[in-house]
Design an enzyme around this catalytic site. Structure first.
Site, PDB file in Angstrom:
ATOM      1  N   HIS A   1      -7.554  -5.598   0.093  1.00  0.00           N
ATOM      2  CA  HIS A   1      -6.422  -4.806   0.460  1.00  0.00           C
ATOM      3  C   HIS A   1      -5.652  -5.383   1.496  1.00  0.00           C
ATOM      4  CE1 HIS A   1      -4.077  -1.239  -0.297  1.00  0.00           C
ATOM      5  NE2 HIS A   1      -4.172  -0.960   1.102  1.00  0.00           N
TER       6      HIS A   1
ATOM      7  N   SER B   1       0.904  -1.291  -0.038  1.00  0.00           N
ATOM      8  CA  SER B   1      -0.086  -0.089   0.251  1.00  0.00           C
ATOM      9  C   SER B   1       0.950   1.237  -0.064  1.00  0.00           C
ATOM     10  CB  SER B   1      -0.916  -0.087   1.410  1.00  0.00           C
ATOM     11  OG  SER B   1      -2.202   0.721   0.931  1.00  0.00           O
TER      12      SER B   1
HETATM   13  C1  GCU Z   1      -5.364   4.689   1.646  1.00  0.00           C
HETATM   14  C2  GCU Z   1      -4.731   5.601   0.640  1.00  0.00           C
HETATM   15  C3  GCU Z   1      -3.968   4.630  -0.441  1.00  0.00           C
HETATM   16  C4  GCU Z   1      -3.000   3.789   0.478  1.00  0.00           C
HETATM   17  C5  GCU Z   1      -3.516   3.155   1.677  1.00  0.00           C
HETATM   18  C6  GCU Z   1      -2.718   2.345   2.449  1.00  0.00           C
HETATM   19  O1  GCU Z   1      -6.382   3.858   1.369  1.00  0.00           O
HETATM   20  O2  GCU Z   1      -5.732   6.320  -0.114  1.00  0.00           O
HETATM   21  O3  GCU Z   1      -3.213   5.238  -1.354  1.00  0.00           O
HETATM   22  O4  GCU Z   1      -2.107   2.816  -0.296  1.00  0.00           O
HETATM   23  O5  GCU Z   1      -4.464   4.076   2.365  1.00  0.00           O
HETATM   24  O6  GCU Z   1      -1.497   2.661   2.511  1.00  0.00           O
HETATM   25  O7  GCU Z   1      -3.218   1.616   3.231  1.00  0.00           O
END
Ligand code: GCU
Length: 431
Positions: free
Chosen positions: A409, A268
């Site tokens: 995710h 992420s």
């Molecule tokens: C949020 C953000 C993302 C990121 C994510 C994370 O969702 O919008 O861009 O990748 O956090 O780091 O968990």
């Protein structure tokens, strides 16, 4: 009025900090493939002056540097060239950790002569049976090293931490945070396959909130009178990536690790970070991005899921201030994220997506690899070798790799199984 303002503040908080449900309900986010606008990507092999790059030498001598500079100036900010002396200290070592299967080591890297100043704690797990130097996976984590395993021997992080994670109270980790992220780190599998794992807490480098860059490592690099980075200088992702390179400096000195076989990994926002670290620091032999999305592997111009504006508004500290010029103006960006992957060429890079993680735009992550292929081929490598997105749970690729798995995710054992196979292949071990 006040109540209304408070309500909006609260609603924005819900949207920003609860990925998943709230994000998929946002009316300003496009999840419809037919509404992806027409776009033209900047060509990785055409120089700013229009010259076509047709040799590996020209790429190496001219174009690579040009693209790197564009990412510095417009996206992540420049990383200071100044080298600061870093002292390392082995804080603890246990030769019989994890029931005798692992050597656990904790090493602190001090960034100033003040031991209470900025520093980075490394947690290392190495296979107990290892003979000689082992290849390792290196990655930053969200919850402190004690979150990697419920192993009472690991020192508890004392740094600022986002509330909301298991065992985090008043922005500090408690005993209850041990093993909080264990499902994201397949420690046993990594060790069984003969690799080590090295982790650090990303907040050691820069706590993840917008404080105008007063804490973390940024102030160590301010010139006299400077109070925050200039618009083209690094933000938090730059600082986190810098930390990965300092970890690698240490690994080069540690004779239990083969520093020529280090795979840098991140999930992420930390996947955005591993890509930026791998692009800048060519010592990283393999680069892995797990669900990195916008500002990571996903093409910004697709504007599917999270967009440049949305990310800049929510996390203004991640990128350089110049990046904000491209909020709702993606077509003006002199780069797109396929060029970030191209900076990693000819080294292997792996991009992973998750089917339900539409916020991160899986197709945009895949297409970045497809568009980076021409650079891999110019450098004599096969690249990804496919142009159609593979079915779920079906890894594809050659020098570069990709999969989209079922689920949301996260980093799962499935993801790690692919990274281990990929590392085996590229580090030339039996698979
Ligand atoms: C949020 C953000 C993302 C990121 C994510 C994370 O969702 O919008 O861009 O990748 O956090 O780091 O968990």
């Amino acid at each position: 009025m006040r109540t209304r303002a408070l309500f909006f503040f609260f609603a924005a908080g819900v949207i920003l900090f609860s990925p998943g449900v709230a994000q998929t309900q946002r009316p300003d986010i496009n999840y419809d493939e037919s509404k992806v606008p027409q776009y033209v990507l900047p060509d990785a092999l055409t120089m700013a002056n229009g010259e076509r790059v047709s040799t590996a030498k020209r790429w190496r001598d001219k174009r690579r540097g040009e693209i790197l500079q564009l990412f510095e100036e417009h996206v992540y900010g420049t990383t200071p060239g100044k080298k600061i002396p870093v002292k390392s200290e082995v804080i603890a070592a246990d030769k019989a950790a994890l029931g005798g299967t692992a050597i656990r080591k904790e090493v602190t890297l001090y960034f100033t002569s003040d031991k209470n100043g900025p520093r980075m704690d490394l947690l290392m797990y190495l296979p107990a049976t290892a003979k000689g130097r082992v290849p390792v996976f290196l990655g930053l984590g969200f919850s402190g090293n004690q979150g990697v395993r419920a192993d009472p021997g690991i020192r508890l992080s004392t740094q600022w931490m986002r509330n909301g994670g298991p065992g985090v109270v008043d922005n500090r980790a408690t005993e209850a945070s041990r093993g909080a992220s264990a499902s994201s780190w397949a420690v046993e599998k990594i060790l069984e396959r003969g690799y080590g794992l090295v982790t650090a807490y990303y907040g050691d480098l820069d706590p993840d909130f917008d404080d105008g860059f007063q804490n973390g490592i940024h102030p160590l690099f301010y010139h006299p009178g400077q109070t925050r980075p200039d618009p083209g200088e690094w933000g938090s992702i730059g600082a986190w990536a810098w930390g990965l390179s300092r970890a690698l400096d240490y690994l080069e000195k540690d004779d239990s690790v083969d520093a020529k076989r280090v795979a840098v990994f991140g999930h992420s926002r930390l996947g955005k970070t591993s890509l930026w670290a791998g692009a800048q620091d060519e010592r990283f032999a393999i680069v892995i991005s797990n669900d990195s999305g916008c500002g990571g592997a996903a093409l910004s111009r697709r504007r599917f899921g999270e967009t440049v504006k949305v990310i800049n508004d929510a996390f203004p500290h991640w990128f350089c201030a110049n990046f904000r010029k491209y909020s709702d103006a993606e077509d003006k960006l002199p780069v797109d994220q396929h060029m970030l992957l191209a900076l990693i060429a000819p080294r292997p890079v792996y991009v992973a997506s998750a089917e339900e993680d539409r916020w991160a735009d899986p197709k945009g992550e895949f297409l970045s690899l497809v568009h980076a292929d021409q650079v891999y081929r110019l450098l004599g490598k096969e690249g990804l070798g496919v142009t159609d997105m593979p079915p779920v749970n079906t890894p594809a690729g050659k020098t570069t790799g990709y999969h989209i798995r079922t689920g949301g995710h996260a980093v799962t054992d499935y993801d790690w199984a692919q990274y281990l196979n990929f590392a085996d292949r590229h580090f030339r071990r039996a698979n």
